[in-house]
Structures are given as C-alpha cells and as structure tokens.
Design a protein around this motif. Structure first.
Motif, PDB file in Angstrom:
ATOM      1  N   LEU A  52       8.704   0.789   0.751  1.00  0.00           N
ATOM      2  CA  LEU A  52       9.244   1.519  -0.403  1.00  0.00           C
ATOM      3  C   LEU A  52       9.157   0.675  -1.680  1.00  0.00           C
ATOM      4  O   LEU A  52       8.861   1.198  -2.757  1.00  0.00           O
ATOM      5  N   ALA A  53       9.424  -0.617  -1.568  1.00  0.00           N
ATOM      6  CA  ALA A  53       9.326  -1.506  -2.728  1.00  0.00           C
ATOM      7  C   ALA A  53       7.881  -1.555  -3.237  1.00  0.00           C
ATOM      8  O   ALA A  53       7.638  -1.527  -4.454  1.00  0.00           O
ATOM      9  N   VAL A  54       6.927  -1.600  -2.326  1.00  0.00           N
ATOM     10  CA  VAL A  54       5.509  -1.596  -2.707  1.00  0.00           C
ATOM     11  C   VAL A  54       5.163  -0.255  -3.364  1.00  0.00           C
ATOM     12  O   VAL A  54       4.502  -0.215  -4.403  1.00  0.00           O
ATOM     13  N   HIS A  55       5.627   0.825  -2.771  1.00  0.00           N
ATOM     14  CA  HIS A  55       5.362   2.161  -3.319  1.00  0.00           C
ATOM     15  C   HIS A  55       5.927   2.299  -4.737  1.00  0.00           C
ATOM     16  O   HIS A  55       5.276   2.865  -5.625  1.00  0.00           O
ATOM     17  N   ARG A  56       7.121   1.762  -4.940  1.00  0.00           N
ATOM     18  CA  ARG A  56       7.759   1.818  -6.258  1.00  0.00           C
ATOM     19  C   ARG A  56       6.892   1.111  -7.308  1.00  0.00           C
ATOM     20  O   ARG A  56       6.758   1.568  -8.431  1.00  0.00           O
ATOM     21  N   GLU A  57       6.276  -0.004  -6.929  1.00  0.00           N
ATOM     22  CA  GLU A  57       5.454  -0.776  -7.868  1.00  0.00           C
ATOM     23  C   GLU A  57       4.063  -0.190  -8.070  1.00  0.00           C
ATOM     24  O   GLU A  57       3.529  -0.231  -9.173  1.00  0.00           O
ATOM     25  N   THR A  58       3.450   0.324  -7.003  1.00  0.00           N
ATOM     26  CA  THR A  58       2.055   0.756  -7.077  1.00  0.00           C
ATOM     27  C   THR A  58       1.890   2.266  -7.231  1.00  0.00           C
ATOM     28  O   THR A  58       0.852   2.729  -7.691  1.00  0.00           O
ATOM     29  N   GLY A  59       2.886   3.023  -6.782  1.00  0.00           N
ATOM     30  CA  GLY A  59       2.761   4.477  -6.782  1.00  0.00           C
ATOM     31  C   GLY A  59       1.986   4.995  -5.585  1.00  0.00           C
ATOM     32  O   GLY A  59       1.828   6.199  -5.408  1.00  0.00           O
ATOM     33  N   ASP A  60       1.486   4.085  -4.745  1.00  0.00           N
ATOM     34  CA  ASP A  60       0.713   4.463  -3.559  1.00  0.00           C
ATOM     35  C   ASP A  60       1.520   4.197  -2.297  1.00  0.00           C
ATOM     36  O   ASP A  60       2.261   3.211  -2.223  1.00  0.00           O
ATOM     37  N   ARG A  61       1.330   5.065  -1.304  1.00  0.00           N
ATOM     38  CA  ARG A  61       1.977   4.869  -0.006  1.00  0.00           C
ATOM     39  C   ARG A  61       1.372   3.638   0.663  1.00  0.00           C
ATOM     40  O   ARG A  61       0.160   3.456   0.655  1.00  0.00           O
ATOM     41  N   SER A  62       2.209   2.807   1.231  1.00  0.00           N
ATOM     42  CA  SER A  62       1.758   1.571   1.861  1.00  0.00           C
ATOM     43  C   SER A  62       1.825   1.680   3.381  1.00  0.00           C
ATOM     44  O   SER A  62       2.752   2.274   3.923  1.00  0.00           O
ATOM     45  N   ARG A  63       0.844   1.080   4.053  1.00  0.00           N
ATOM     46  CA  ARG A  63       0.853   0.980   5.512  1.00  0.00           C
ATOM     47  C   ARG A  63       1.125  -0.480   5.926  1.00  0.00           C
ATOM     48  O   ARG A  63       0.800  -0.892   7.028  1.00  0.00           O
ATOM     49  N   LEU A  64       1.710  -1.230   5.028  1.00  0.00           N
ATOM     50  CA  LEU A  64       1.996  -2.645   5.239  1.00  0.00           C
ATOM     51  C   LEU A  64       2.680  -2.883   6.579  1.00  0.00           C
ATOM     52  O   LEU A  64       3.521  -2.094   7.008  1.00  0.00           O
ATOM     53  N   GLN A 104      -2.658  -7.078  -3.359  1.00  0.00           N
ATOM     54  CA  GLN A 104      -1.579  -6.772  -4.308  1.00  0.00           C
ATOM     55  C   GLN A 104      -0.351  -6.277  -3.554  1.00  0.00           C
ATOM     56  O   GLN A 104       0.778  -6.681  -3.854  1.00  0.00           O
ATOM     57  N   GLU A 105      -0.555  -5.401  -2.560  1.00  0.00           N
ATOM     58  CA  GLU A 105       0.571  -4.926  -1.740  1.00  0.00           C
ATOM     59  C   GLU A 105       1.275  -6.105  -1.085  1.00  0.00           C
ATOM     60  O   GLU A 105       2.506  -6.165  -1.061  1.00  0.00           O
ATOM     61  N   GLY A 106       0.495  -7.030  -0.530  1.00  0.00           N
ATOM     62  CA  GLY A 106       1.070  -8.203   0.126  1.00  0.00           C
ATOM     63  C   GLY A 106       1.887  -9.050  -0.829  1.00  0.00           C
ATOM     64  O   GLY A 106       2.967  -9.535  -0.487  1.00  0.00           O
ATOM     65  N   GLU A 107       1.391  -9.219  -2.059  1.00  0.00           N
ATOM     66  CA  GLU A 107       2.111 -10.018  -3.054  1.00  0.00           C
ATOM     67  C   GLU A 107       3.414  -9.349  -3.466  1.00  0.00           C
ATOM     68  O   GLU A 107       4.452 -10.015  -3.593  1.00  0.00           O
ATOM     69  N   ILE A 108       3.371  -8.039  -3.652  1.00  0.00           N
ATOM     70  CA  ILE A 108       4.594  -7.306  -4.014  1.00  0.00           C
ATOM     71  C   ILE A 108       5.606  -7.417  -2.881  1.00  0.00           C
ATOM     72  O   ILE A 108       6.799  -7.681  -3.106  1.00  0.00           O
ATOM     73  N   ALA A 109       5.130  -7.227  -1.659  1.00  0.00           N
ATOM     74  CA  ALA A 109       6.010  -7.322  -0.483  1.00  0.00           C
ATOM     75  C   ALA A 109       6.594  -8.721  -0.362  1.00  0.00           C
ATOM     76  O   ALA A 109       7.784  -8.886  -0.081  1.00  0.00           O
TER      77      ALA A 109
END
Length: 168
Positions: free
Chosen positions: A83-95, A19-24
């Motif tokens: 930050l864009a991933v965080h905005r969508e998921t609410g979770d910190r990303s290590r992408l 999901q993070e990858g798709e948002i990114a």
C-alpha cells in the motif's frame, strides 16, 4: 516522457521494480525505527517482482515478532508495504517481503511438499488434494509441481483455497 526505443521495456520494468524496492525499504526502515528494532534491509528483483528482506542476527526475537505465528504478521506487513508503494507510485505492487528468512525457509519446505505430492499423483494416478494455503504458498507448490512435470490447479474459496495436483 517514456523511452519508446525498441528493447527498453525490460529496462523500464527493472527500474520500476527497483523504485518499488526503494520505496518499500524506506517505509520499512521507518517502521523499524518506530518499533525500535534492529534489522538490515536487502533489496532485489526476482521473477519480475521487487523483493525486500529484513535481515538481522540469526534467530532475532525482535524480528520474529514481525513474522508472527505462521507468518501472519509478515503477511500484514507485506500488504501495508504494498500500500505504501501504491501510494507513492499509483501502481499496484506485487512486492514480496521476507523477514528473518521466514519465506525463504517456507519456500524450501513447500517445494518439497509440491514434489512429494507430484510423486504421489504419478504413482497412484489419482489427484492429490493438499491442505489450504495462502496465495504465496500455493504459488510455490504450483511451481514445484510444474518442475516435476505435472499440472496443478487451485480450488475452493479463501481461506480454504488449496492446491490439487493432477496425474499425467
């Protein structure tokens, strides 16, 4: 509702990273459109983190602009994407973001630096201090040193933080 069935934690993590990858990817596609740049986006999950790459024609000058000098623009874009991933998921990303293979090439070079420093520490019995590096660069060097059978640690404060390879 979260599935609490034993053995599904890995699947939950994988789907979260996908999901993070798709948002990114969506965010980066929008960025490429705004900048009128050509590039394909490849998504993967590596080492427990989402990995997204923008790939294009070999030596594409347009994509090199997104890398910048010593990867500075790439680092900034990675943070914006996180930050864009965080905005969508609410979770910190290590992408992890790569553009035009810059990080992949850098990873190879840094693995050689780490292996060479490990050999030097083994042969001299003395700690080897390397030049200051970004967190990504330090991680690659730490992994290479560990693969060579030695320990390493980071010392100093950003932006002067460096890897020190310790003898056995």
């Amino acid at each position: 509702m979260t599935d609490t069935t034993p053995g599904t934690k890995g699947a939950d993590t994988l789907s979260r990273l996908e999901q993070e990858g798709e948002i990114a990817a969506d965010y980066l596609e929008g960025l490429l459109d705004i900048a009128d740049l050509d590039g394909d986006i490849d998504m993967d999950v590596e080492a427990d983190r989402a990995s997204v790459s923008i790939i294009g024609e070999t030596n594409s000058r347009d994509l090199q602009k997104l890398v910048g000098r010593d990867g500075e623009v790439l680092e900034a874009l990675q943070e914006l994407t996180r930050l864009a991933v965080h905005r969508e998921t609410g979770d910190r990303s290590r992408l992890m973001l790569d553009i035009a293979g810059f990080r992949a090439q850098k990873r190879e070079e840094l693995a050689k630096v780490g292996a060479s420093a490990a050999e030097e520490a083994k042969s001299t019995g003395q700690p080897v201090k390397l030049d200051p590096m970004t967190p990504f660069e330090r991680k690659v060097v730490h992994d290479a040193v560990a693969a060579a059978g030695l320990r390493s640690e980071s010392e100093g404060e950003e932006p002067q933080r460096r890897v020190v390879v310790l003898p056995a």
